[in-house]
Structure formats: structure tokens, C-alpha cells
Write an enzyme that holds these catalytic residues in place. Sequence first.
Site, PDB file in Angstrom:
ATOM      1  N   GLY A  13       0.847  -1.205   0.000  1.00  0.00           N
ATOM      2  CA  GLY A  13       0.000   0.000   0.000  1.00  0.00           C
ATOM      3  C   GLY A  13       0.874   1.244   0.000  1.00  0.00           C
ATOM      4  O   GLY A  13       1.865   1.303   0.719  1.00  0.00           O
ATOM      5  N   ARG A  27      19.399  10.318  -4.628  1.00  0.00           N
ATOM      6  CA  ARG A  27      20.388  11.408  -4.522  1.00  0.00           C
ATOM      7  C   ARG A  27      21.614  10.961  -3.718  1.00  0.00           C
ATOM      8  O   ARG A  27      22.744  11.283  -4.076  1.00  0.00           O
ATOM      9  CB  ARG A  27      19.747  12.644  -3.889  1.00  0.00           C
ATOM     10  CG  ARG A  27      18.660  13.272  -4.766  1.00  0.00           C
ATOM     11  CD  ARG A  27      19.197  14.460  -5.567  1.00  0.00           C
ATOM     12  NE  ARG A  27      18.274  14.888  -6.607  1.00  0.00           N
ATOM     13  CZ  ARG A  27      17.399  15.897  -6.490  1.00  0.00           C
ATOM     14  NH1 ARG A  27      17.311  16.573  -5.355  1.00  0.00           N
ATOM     15  NH2 ARG A  27      16.624  16.227  -7.506  1.00  0.00           N
ATOM     16  N   ARG A  74       0.365  -4.706  -4.646  1.00  0.00           N
ATOM     17  CA  ARG A  74       0.568  -5.847  -3.755  1.00  0.00           C
ATOM     18  C   ARG A  74       0.894  -7.016  -4.693  1.00  0.00           C
ATOM     19  O   ARG A  74       0.252  -7.171  -5.723  1.00  0.00           O
ATOM     20  CB  ARG A  74      -0.684  -6.127  -2.931  1.00  0.00           C
ATOM     21  CG  ARG A  74      -1.081  -4.915  -2.089  1.00  0.00           C
ATOM     22  CD  ARG A  74      -1.942  -5.287  -0.922  1.00  0.00           C
ATOM     23  NE  ARG A  74      -2.411  -4.102  -0.227  1.00  0.00           N
ATOM     24  CZ  ARG A  74      -1.758  -3.502   0.772  1.00  0.00           C
ATOM     25  NH1 ARG A  74      -0.600  -3.975   1.191  1.00  0.00           N
ATOM     26  NH2 ARG A  74      -2.267  -2.436   1.367  1.00  0.00           N
ATOM     27  N   ASP A 130       0.227   2.284   8.329  1.00  0.00           N
ATOM     28  CA  ASP A 130      -0.187   1.533   9.522  1.00  0.00           C
ATOM     29  C   ASP A 130       0.787   1.599  10.701  1.00  0.00           C
ATOM     30  O   ASP A 130       0.410   1.287  11.822  1.00  0.00           O
ATOM     31  CB  ASP A 130      -0.390   0.056   9.155  1.00  0.00           C
ATOM     32  CG  ASP A 130      -1.607  -0.130   8.263  1.00  0.00           C
ATOM     33  OD1 ASP A 130      -2.543   0.677   8.377  1.00  0.00           O
ATOM     34  OD2 ASP A 130      -1.606  -1.069   7.458  1.00  0.00           O
ATOM     35  N   MET A 172      -8.417   3.659   8.927  1.00  0.00           N
ATOM     36  CA  MET A 172      -7.765   2.439   8.438  1.00  0.00           C
ATOM     37  C   MET A 172      -7.029   1.723   9.567  1.00  0.00           C
ATOM     38  O   MET A 172      -6.736   2.302  10.613  1.00  0.00           O
ATOM     39  CB  MET A 172      -6.827   2.754   7.293  1.00  0.00           C
ATOM     40  CG  MET A 172      -7.559   2.804   5.967  1.00  0.00           C
ATOM     41  SD  MET A 172      -6.422   2.980   4.584  1.00  0.00           S
ATOM     42  CE  MET A 172      -7.524   2.582   3.227  1.00  0.00           C
ATOM     43  N   ALA A 189     -11.128  12.234  21.045  1.00  0.00           N
ATOM     44  CA  ALA A 189     -12.273  11.329  20.881  1.00  0.00           C
ATOM     45  C   ALA A 189     -12.778  10.836  22.240  1.00  0.00           C
ATOM     46  O   ALA A 189     -12.013  10.747  23.201  1.00  0.00           O
ATOM     47  CB  ALA A 189     -11.866  10.150  20.016  1.00  0.00           C
ATOM     48  N   ARG A 214     -24.804  15.250  30.992  1.00  0.00           N
ATOM     49  CA  ARG A 214     -24.112  16.402  31.581  1.00  0.00           C
ATOM     50  C   ARG A 214     -23.782  17.500  30.550  1.00  0.00           C
ATOM     51  O   ARG A 214     -22.996  18.398  30.799  1.00  0.00           O
ATOM     52  CB  ARG A 214     -22.877  15.943  32.366  1.00  0.00           C
ATOM     53  CG  ARG A 214     -21.702  15.514  31.556  1.00  0.00           C
ATOM     54  CD  ARG A 214     -20.518  15.236  32.491  1.00  0.00           C
ATOM     55  NE  ARG A 214     -19.511  14.464  31.808  1.00  0.00           N
ATOM     56  CZ  ARG A 214     -18.607  14.993  31.007  1.00  0.00           C
ATOM     57  NH1 ARG A 214     -18.589  16.275  30.788  1.00  0.00           N
ATOM     58  NH2 ARG A 214     -17.720  14.225  30.422  1.00  0.00           N
ATOM     59  N   ARG A 247     -24.207   9.550  13.602  1.00  0.00           N
ATOM     60  CA  ARG A 247     -23.840   9.605  12.186  1.00  0.00           C
ATOM     61  C   ARG A 247     -22.477   8.920  11.999  1.00  0.00           C
ATOM     62  O   ARG A 247     -21.737   8.731  12.956  1.00  0.00           O
ATOM     63  CB  ARG A 247     -23.736  11.055  11.708  1.00  0.00           C
ATOM     64  CG  ARG A 247     -25.065  11.788  11.713  1.00  0.00           C
ATOM     65  CD  ARG A 247     -25.975  11.269  10.604  1.00  0.00           C
ATOM     66  NE  ARG A 247     -27.184  12.060  10.480  1.00  0.00           N
ATOM     67  CZ  ARG A 247     -28.313  11.839  11.135  1.00  0.00           C
ATOM     68  NH1 ARG A 247     -28.388  10.833  11.996  1.00  0.00           N
ATOM     69  NH2 ARG A 247     -29.378  12.604  10.943  1.00  0.00           N
ATOM     70  N   ARG A 256      -4.389   7.678   2.767  1.00  0.00           N
ATOM     71  CA  ARG A 256      -3.173   7.222   2.102  1.00  0.00           C
ATOM     72  C   ARG A 256      -2.528   8.305   1.229  1.00  0.00           C
ATOM     73  O   ARG A 256      -1.374   8.184   0.851  1.00  0.00           O
ATOM     74  CB  ARG A 256      -3.491   5.991   1.246  1.00  0.00           C
ATOM     75  CG  ARG A 256      -3.798   4.755   2.050  1.00  0.00           C
ATOM     76  CD  ARG A 256      -2.789   3.639   1.821  1.00  0.00           C
ATOM     77  NE  ARG A 256      -2.899   3.069   0.536  1.00  0.00           N
ATOM     78  CZ  ARG A 256      -3.413   1.863   0.268  1.00  0.00           C
ATOM     79  NH1 ARG A 256      -3.871   1.121   1.254  1.00  0.00           N
ATOM     80  NH2 ARG A 256      -3.450   1.397  -0.941  1.00  0.00           N
TER      81      ARG A 256
HETATM   82  O1  F6P Z   1      -1.438  -1.267   4.644  1.00  0.00           O
HETATM   83  C1  F6P Z   1      -2.099  -0.048   4.652  1.00  0.00           C
HETATM   84  C2  F6P Z   1      -3.562  -0.179   4.464  1.00  0.00           C
HETATM   85  O2  F6P Z   1      -3.953   1.115   4.184  1.00  0.00           O
HETATM   86  C3  F6P Z   1      -4.433  -0.758   5.563  1.00  0.00           C
HETATM   87  O3  F6P Z   1      -4.636   0.056   6.675  1.00  0.00           O
HETATM   88  C4  F6P Z   1      -5.682  -1.046   4.784  1.00  0.00           C
HETATM   89  O4  F6P Z   1      -6.514  -1.952   5.417  1.00  0.00           O
HETATM   90  C5  F6P Z   1      -5.101  -1.633   3.540  1.00  0.00           C
HETATM   91  O5  F6P Z   1      -3.885  -0.973   3.354  1.00  0.00           O
HETATM   92  C6  F6P Z   1      -5.913  -1.543   2.299  1.00  0.00           C
HETATM   93  O6  F6P Z   1      -5.150  -2.074   1.256  1.00  0.00           O
HETATM   94  P1  F6P Z   1      -5.652  -2.259  -0.237  1.00  0.00           P
HETATM   95  O7  F6P Z   1      -5.776  -0.900  -0.801  1.00  0.00           O
HETATM   96  O8  F6P Z   1      -4.605  -3.054  -0.917  1.00  0.00           O
HETATM   97  O9  F6P Z   1      -6.942  -2.965  -0.135  1.00  0.00           O
END
Ligand code: F6P
Length: 323
Positions: A13, A27, A74, A130, A172, A189, A214, A247, A256
Site C-alpha cells: 500500500g 540522490r 501488492r 499503519d 484504516m 475522541a 451532563r 452519524r 493514504r
Molecule cells: O497497509 C495499509 C492499508 O492502508 C491498511 O490500513 C488497509 O486496510 C489496507 O492498506 C488496504 O489495502 P488495499 O488498498 O490493498 O486494499
Amino acid sequence: MKIKTIGVLTTGGDASGMNAAIRAVVRTAIFRGLKVYGIKRGFRGLIDGDLEEMKPTSVSGIINQGGTILKTIRCPEFREKNNQKKAAENIKCYGIDALVIIGGNGSLAGGAALYYKWKIPVVNIPASIDNDLAFTDYTVGFDTAVNTALEAIDKIRDTATSHDRVFVVEVMGRDNGLIALEVALGSGAEAVLIPEIKPDLNKVCEQLDKGHIRGKHSSIIIVAEGVMSGYEAAKQIRKRTKNLEVRVSVLGYMQRGGSPTAFSRAIAARMGQSAVELLLKGKYGKMVGVIGKKVVATEIKKVLKTKKTIDLADYKLVGVLSS
Ligand code: F6P
């Protein structure tokens, strides 16, 4: 062996800062008198012999760009021996003495195969949104992904507050909650659901109801995609709470992309340079990483055997700060 020519590739990824890492490798290598080949689409390019020589200008103007100019895929077929053999033959045929492999988990497994089975000198640079690789505090791209998510959540917080709503935000993280945890801390959060800890939605809902009573005007629940979908979490929260409008926002692939943060660029620069220097020193089969500001190198085998764990204190802190 004297290294004269190296190849560089990105795989898995994409992560923002990969371009900054390619630039640093190219470089540094040229500065040190080496010839550099850019290999296209990760291990696929090695199998197919899809590569081209890179000059200093090949990496001009890319430091601020997300994605990877070398492209990435991949490549599960790289696990097959015949494909590894083809790659090793191409490496030899182009006179490539060593490789710098930029990517996440899969890139490390590929690097291990090339180094341990086919005796090709490699150094890996960890790049993945990740941050799930051990022996480095950070991977290239993680900081950018977290900041991108935060920018979006700050906007979500505005509308959530205006409407007195609860928002479930899915981020992700298929196998780990490292992005979710960092994002939860940074966005303030109310709760975070991560794969490492069994989700307790009853507790989350109790907390949401209490907050509502509250006078809380908005609540953000961060869910790592590996736990459940944001929609599923919202469904369950609606069932278990009273009077709450819920929501969902799935941040998805925006995490990404985008221009890398200063931090992602800086570690890419340091790790890129260090990868080339390691090859020149004959220190092969390593993954570079950053521990604090220091660049370190760890045996690929050791990295693959070790799982990066979350900091439980961070998880608890999200709860404390939202109470
Ligand atoms: O490895 C990074 C990542 O963004 C994960 O967090 C996510 O689940 C995965 O890749 C998605 O990968 P792909 O785009 O190959 O489905």
C-alpha cells in the site's frame, strides 16, 4: 563485494513520503558515485524487468508529493519460487548489486526472500500508513495519515457540535489500532475501538449517555476498520443509547494520499540516506528505522518475528481525557 549499482522499489500500500524516500535514496547513491535503477510496480517490476535508470533530475519536485513515482502493487505471486528466481535473474542481468526496498510488511517478507534465499544484498525502508513494523518508532507515511484524519475529524467535530450529534469515524487499520489510537488522542475522541482490545460497546454507550446528560455537545468514536465497520458500530450504539443522534464517516483512502508532513519527509530523508550507506558498508539484510531521532538498523528476520504492540497507557488515556 563492491557495490556499484543499486535498484530501488516501492511495494504494498502506498504511503505519503515514499517519494521523499526514493529521492533520498537516489540522490545519496548518485552522490556516492553509484548508478541507480528505479524498479516499477514493486516486485512485479523485478519479475518483469520493468525498470529504468534514474538521474538526480528523475526525483526533482517529488518531495512534497504523495503516492510513489515508481508505482506500487501488492504482489502475492512473489511468494512463488519461480517468480523470485526470475527476479534474481533480472537483478543479475541489469548488473544490480543491491536493492533498497521501500514498503510495509509484504516488502519486508519479499526482502527476506531475496536476501536469505537468493543472497541478494537488500536494505528495507519501512513505509506504511499503519506503523505496524517493530524496531522503528515510526514508518514513513504514518504521521501524514494521522494528520489527514485529524484534519477531517476537526471538521466533523464542527458539524457534530452544531447538531449535538455522536459521530462514529472509521479509520484504516486492518490488523492493528495504531492509527486509531493516535487519531483518538489527537482528536479528543470520547472512545476508540481497536483490534487489540475486545470492544465493549455497552461501556461506550454508558459513557455517551452520561456525556449527553451532563451537556456534551458532540462525541467522536474512532473505530479501526479491523474491529468492525463504522456503520456496524453506529447501529449498535443507536440500539443501546437513548436520545442520541448517531452519524458515520468512513475516512478510507484519503488517509493514504496527500502531501507528506514535515515529519514523514524528514524520516524518509534520514532512512533513505542510511539505507544506501548501510549497503556501501556491506551491512545487508537490515531494515532501517527511527528510534527517537536516531536511525537504527535491525535484521529483517528479527523485525518479521516481532509484532509491534500498542501502548496500553495511550488507550487508557483516551478514556481519562474524555471523562
Ligand atoms: O497497509 C495499509 C492499508 O492502508 C491498511 O490500513 C488497509 O486496510 C489496507 O492498506 C488496504 O489495502 P488495499 O488498498 O490493498 O486494499
